[in-house]
Every structure is written in structure tokens, then in C-alpha cells.
Design a protein around this motif. Structure first.
Motif, PDB file in Angstrom:
ATOM      1  N   ARG A  37       0.807  -1.146   0.163  1.00 46.81           N
ATOM      2  CA  ARG A  37       0.102  -0.060  -0.099  1.00 46.81           C
ATOM      3  C   ARG A  37       0.808   1.275   0.043  1.00 46.81           C
ATOM      4  N   GLU A  41       0.671   4.041  -2.928  1.00 46.84           N
ATOM      5  CA  GLU A  41       0.104   5.470  -2.795  1.00 46.84           C
ATOM      6  C   GLU A  41       1.246   6.220  -2.254  1.00 46.84           C
ATOM      7  N   TRP A  44       1.400   6.583   4.122  1.00 46.33           N
ATOM      8  CA  TRP A  44       0.094   5.802   4.603  1.00 46.33           C
ATOM      9  C   TRP A  44      -0.807   6.605   5.078  1.00 46.33           C
ATOM     10  N   ARG A  47      -7.763   4.896   6.400  1.00 44.66           N
ATOM     11  CA  ARG A  47      -8.797   5.017   5.526  1.00 44.66           C
ATOM     12  C   ARG A  47     -10.111   4.529   6.613  1.00 44.66           C
TER      13      ARG A  47
END
Length: 73
Positions: A37, A41, A44, A47
Motif C-alpha cells: 500500500r 500510494e 500511509w 482509511r
């Protein structure tokens, strides 16, 4: 998890993932998931845990029908 996420975000090289996970009490599966992830992206971020859909929600066609019936009253 904060140590894991900070380590991955800064880009500290981890040569032995299994040992790092054992020492820091992180599941290897979690490590690889977080690493993928961060790689995708670039950073961090938390979400939302809110579900995308609600299986028990009233269907839109029924909501429209109820609104139409209430307008008639």
C-alpha cells in the motif's frame, strides 16, 4: 502498526522481513500488505472503516415510491 507504517514510509531498508516481524510483533502478511500500500500510494493514510454499501438499506426504487405516495397524501 505505527512503527511499521513509519518505517515503510521513510524507506528504511529491511533485509530480513521475518526477523523484523518477529522482533516487532507484526504478522508478515500485515507487513507485506502495508508495504504494498505504501509503494502504491506513496504515503500511509488512515482509511475509513465505513462500509461502501449497506446490504440492509432500502432500495432506491422503493424510497422513490414512498416519497411519491407521501406527496399524494
Amino acid at each position: 502498526m505505527k512503527l511499521l507504517d513509519a518505517t515503510l514510509q521513510v524507506g528504511v531498508p529491511i533485509e530480513n522481513v521475518a526477523e523484523w516481524c518477529r522482533v516487532n510483533g507484526v504478522e508478515p502478511r500485515t507487513f507485506y500488505r502495508h508495504r504494498a500500500r505504501v509503494a502504491a500510494e506513496g504515503v500511509w493514510t488512515e482509511r475509513s472503516r465505513r462500509p461502501h454499501v449497506s446490504p440492509s438499506a432500502t432500495p432506491e426504487w422503493l424510497v422513490e415510491r414512498i416519497v411519491a405516495l407521501r406527496e399524494q397524501l
